[in-house]
Design a protein around this motif. Structure first.
Motif, PDB file in Angstrom:
ATOM      1  N   ARG A  68     -27.098  26.971  -9.505  1.00  0.00           N
ATOM      2  CA  ARG A  68     -26.653  28.366  -9.412  1.00  0.00           C
ATOM      3  C   ARG A  68     -27.106  28.926  -8.068  1.00  0.00           C
ATOM      4  NH1 ARG A  68     -29.452  33.125 -11.452  1.00  0.00           N
ATOM      5  NH2 ARG A  68     -30.977  31.647 -12.235  1.00  0.00           N
ATOM      6  N   GLY A  69     -26.179  29.534  -7.334  1.00  0.00           N
ATOM      7  CA  GLY A  69     -26.489  30.090  -6.021  1.00  0.00           C
ATOM      8  C   GLY A  69     -26.060  29.213  -4.862  1.00  0.00           C
ATOM      9  N   ASP A  70     -25.603  27.984  -5.134  1.00  0.00           N
ATOM     10  CA  ASP A  70     -25.139  27.085  -4.071  1.00  0.00           C
ATOM     11  C   ASP A  70     -23.812  27.568  -3.501  1.00  0.00           C
ATOM     12  OD1 ASP A  70     -27.125  25.192  -3.886  1.00  0.00           O
ATOM     13  OD2 ASP A  70     -26.216  23.813  -5.301  1.00  0.00           O
ATOM     14  N   ASN A  71     -23.595  27.317  -2.196  1.00  0.00           N
ATOM     15  CA  ASN A  71     -22.296  27.568  -1.575  1.00  0.00           C
ATOM     16  C   ASN A  71     -21.453  26.317  -1.761  1.00  0.00           C
ATOM     17  OD1 ASN A  71     -22.887  30.151  -0.614  1.00  0.00           O
ATOM     18  ND2 ASN A  71     -23.989  29.294   1.121  1.00  0.00           N
ATOM     19  N   VAL A  72     -20.283  26.472  -2.377  1.00  0.00           N
ATOM     20  CA  VAL A  72     -19.427  25.329  -2.678  1.00  0.00           C
ATOM     21  C   VAL A  72     -18.006  25.572  -2.178  1.00  0.00           C
ATOM     22  CG1 VAL A  72     -20.723  24.582  -4.719  1.00  0.00           C
ATOM     23  CG2 VAL A  72     -18.883  26.222  -4.992  1.00  0.00           C
ATOM     24  N   MET A  73     -17.266  24.459  -2.028  1.00  0.00           N
ATOM     25  CA  MET A  73     -15.841  24.538  -1.720  1.00  0.00           C
ATOM     26  C   MET A  73     -15.077  23.956  -2.894  1.00  0.00           C
ATOM     27  SD  MET A  73     -13.599  22.949   1.400  1.00  0.00           S
ATOM     28  CE  MET A  73     -14.054  24.146   2.615  1.00  0.00           C
ATOM     29  N   ILE A  74     -14.016  24.636  -3.288  1.00  0.00           N
ATOM     30  CA  ILE A  74     -13.173  24.155  -4.387  1.00  0.00           C
ATOM     31  C   ILE A  74     -12.229  23.109  -3.798  1.00  0.00           C
ATOM     32  CG2 ILE A  74     -11.471  24.816  -6.117  1.00  0.00           C
ATOM     33  CD1 ILE A  74     -12.825  27.607  -6.097  1.00  0.00           C
ATOM     34  N   ILE A  75     -12.249  21.889  -4.350  1.00  0.00           N
ATOM     35  CA  ILE A  75     -11.449  20.798  -3.783  1.00  0.00           C
ATOM     36  C   ILE A  75     -10.192  20.501  -4.587  1.00  0.00           C
ATOM     37  CG2 ILE A  75     -13.370  19.726  -2.569  1.00  0.00           C
ATOM     38  CD1 ILE A  75     -13.622  17.743  -4.902  1.00  0.00           C
ATOM     39  N   ARG A  76     -10.068  21.065  -5.794  1.00  0.00           N
ATOM     40  CA  ARG A  76      -8.858  20.889  -6.608  1.00  0.00           C
ATOM     41  C   ARG A  76      -8.553  22.185  -7.344  1.00  0.00           C
ATOM     42  NH1 ARG A  76     -11.552  16.568  -8.456  1.00  0.00           N
ATOM     43  NH2 ARG A  76     -11.193  14.679  -7.294  1.00  0.00           N
ATOM     44  N   GLY A  77      -7.278  22.406  -7.633  1.00  0.00           N
ATOM     45  CA  GLY A  77      -6.877  23.576  -8.399  1.00  0.00           C
ATOM     46  C   GLY A  77      -6.147  24.593  -7.545  1.00  0.00           C
ATOM     47  N   LYS A  78      -5.904  25.761  -8.128  1.00  0.00           N
ATOM     48  CA  LYS A  78      -5.107  26.772  -7.432  1.00  0.00           C
ATOM     49  C   LYS A  78      -5.852  27.427  -6.272  1.00  0.00           C
ATOM     50  CE  LYS A  78      -6.181  30.531 -10.655  1.00  0.00           C
ATOM     51  NZ  LYS A  78      -5.626  31.483 -11.591  1.00  0.00           N
ATOM     52  N   ASP A  79      -7.180  27.366  -6.272  1.00  0.00           N
ATOM     53  CA  ASP A  79      -7.984  27.938  -5.178  1.00  0.00           C
ATOM     54  C   ASP A  79      -8.502  26.859  -4.234  1.00  0.00           C
ATOM     55  OD1 ASP A  79      -7.721  30.578  -6.051  1.00  0.00           O
ATOM     56  OD2 ASP A  79      -9.379  30.369  -7.465  1.00  0.00           O
ATOM     57  N   LYS A  80      -7.780  25.746  -4.113  1.00  0.00           N
ATOM     58  CA  LYS A  80      -8.206  24.607  -3.291  1.00  0.00           C
ATOM     59  C   LYS A  80      -8.445  25.037  -1.847  1.00  0.00           C
ATOM     60  CE  LYS A  80      -6.604  20.091  -1.761  1.00  0.00           C
ATOM     61  NZ  LYS A  80      -5.588  19.062  -1.911  1.00  0.00           N
ATOM     62  N   GLY A  81      -9.597  24.597  -1.298  1.00  0.00           N
ATOM     63  CA  GLY A  81      -9.933  24.908   0.087  1.00  0.00           C
ATOM     64  C   GLY A  81     -10.747  26.168   0.267  1.00  0.00           C
ATOM     65  N   GLU A  82     -10.907  26.977  -0.778  1.00  0.00           N
ATOM     66  CA  GLU A  82     -11.669  28.217  -0.674  1.00  0.00           C
ATOM     67  C   GLU A  82     -13.142  27.959  -0.981  1.00  0.00           C
ATOM     68  OE1 GLU A  82      -9.996  31.534  -2.758  1.00  0.00           O
ATOM     69  OE2 GLU A  82      -7.953  30.886  -2.322  1.00  0.00           O
ATOM     70  N   THR A  83     -14.010  28.776  -0.379  1.00  0.00           N
ATOM     71  CA  THR A  83     -15.448  28.636  -0.599  1.00  0.00           C
ATOM     72  C   THR A  83     -15.985  29.828  -1.375  1.00  0.00           C
ATOM     73  OG1 THR A  83     -15.987  29.720   1.483  1.00  0.00           O
ATOM     74  CG2 THR A  83     -15.756  27.322   1.526  1.00  0.00           C
ATOM     75  N   GLY A  84     -17.088  29.607  -2.059  1.00  0.00           N
ATOM     76  CA  GLY A  84     -17.714  30.675  -2.824  1.00  0.00           C
ATOM     77  C   GLY A  84     -19.107  30.270  -3.284  1.00  0.00           C
ATOM     78  N   THR A  85     -19.755  31.176  -3.993  1.00  0.00           N
ATOM     79  CA  THR A  85     -21.103  30.945  -4.494  1.00  0.00           C
ATOM     80  C   THR A  85     -21.049  30.730  -5.995  1.00  0.00           C
ATOM     81  OG1 THR A  85     -21.902  32.449  -2.802  1.00  0.00           O
ATOM     82  CG2 THR A  85     -23.443  31.889  -4.537  1.00  0.00           C
ATOM     83  N   ILE A  86     -21.831  29.778  -6.493  1.00  0.00           N
ATOM     84  CA  ILE A  86     -21.864  29.524  -7.935  1.00  0.00           C
ATOM     85  C   ILE A  86     -22.593  30.666  -8.621  1.00  0.00           C
ATOM     86  CG2 ILE A  86     -22.716  28.000  -9.752  1.00  0.00           C
ATOM     87  CD1 ILE A  86     -22.349  25.668  -7.871  1.00  0.00           C
ATOM     88  N   LYS A  87     -21.905  31.278  -9.581  1.00  0.00           N
ATOM     89  CA  LYS A  87     -22.444  32.416 -10.311  1.00  0.00           C
ATOM     90  C   LYS A  87     -23.166  31.972 -11.583  1.00  0.00           C
ATOM     91  CE  LYS A  87     -20.552  36.850 -11.895  1.00  0.00           C
ATOM     92  NZ  LYS A  87     -19.284  37.548 -12.088  1.00  0.00           N
ATOM     93  N   ARG A  88     -22.615  30.955 -12.254  1.00  0.00           N
ATOM     94  CA  ARG A  88     -23.164  30.504 -13.533  1.00  0.00           C
ATOM     95  C   ARG A  88     -22.818  29.032 -13.744  1.00  0.00           C
ATOM     96  NH1 ARG A  88     -20.966  32.242 -19.300  1.00  0.00           N
ATOM     97  NH2 ARG A  88     -22.435  31.097 -20.552  1.00  0.00           N
TER      98      ARG A  88
END
Length: 159
Positions: free
Chosen positions: A17-37
């Motif tokens: 929780r709190g890591d910065n990640v990139m979504i590699i599959r799905g409708k938000d592919k290529g976007e980055t965000g922070t893990i909330k839960r």
């Protein structure tokens, strides 16, 4: 949960929780965000502001009804942690430093091999440790009292 589903659970989680990640599959592919839960029982996690779905909520006492956008869980295999140096998605490995501390390092093609820092949100305790002794706490002098002597055999229960 059946035994087949329990076999597929991730045993050693490399994302926190709190890591910065990139979504590699799905409708938000290529976007980055922070893990909330992190939902370990389902191998899923919620990324802040990503994988939004419309939820219909019925009006009830004390709350308004309507259609709201909420974050849906993403499977853990569909995200990768971002390398802190290059900013690209990478695999996560574990390494032990000379002093024996366990750290996460970036691995894979194009990864810098640098240490991935532990998120700041995990260092904050939800409830602070109590500083005042309560009525059920054992006094310190009783804790430090020596009740067993191996050489003399004192303190051994009679069996």
């Amino acid at each position: 949960m059946g035994w087949k589903a329990a076999e597929k659970l991730i045993r050693h989680w490399k994302v926190l929780r709190g890591d910065n990640v990139m979504i590699i599959r799905g409708k938000d592919k290529g976007e980055t965000g922070t893990i909330k839960r992190v939902i370990r029982s389902q191998n899923r996690l919620i990324v802040e502001g990503k994988n939004l779905v419309k939820k219909h909520i019925k009006q009830g006492q004390g709350h308004e009804g309507g259609i709201f956008a909420v974050e849906a869980p993403i499977h853990a295999s569909n995200v990768q942690v971002l390398d802190p140096v290059t900013g690209k998605p990478c695999k996560v490995g574990v390494k032990y430093l000379e002093d024996g501390t366990k750290v996460r390092v970036s691995r894979g093609i194009g990864a810098s091999g640098s240490i991935i820092p532990r998120p700041e949100i995990l260092k904050i305790r939800a409830t602070p440790r109590p500083t005042v002794f309560g009525p059920k706490d054992t006094p310190m002098d009783l804790v430090l009292e020596k009740t067993y002597d191996a050489k003399a055999g004192r303190g051994m229960p009679e069996l």
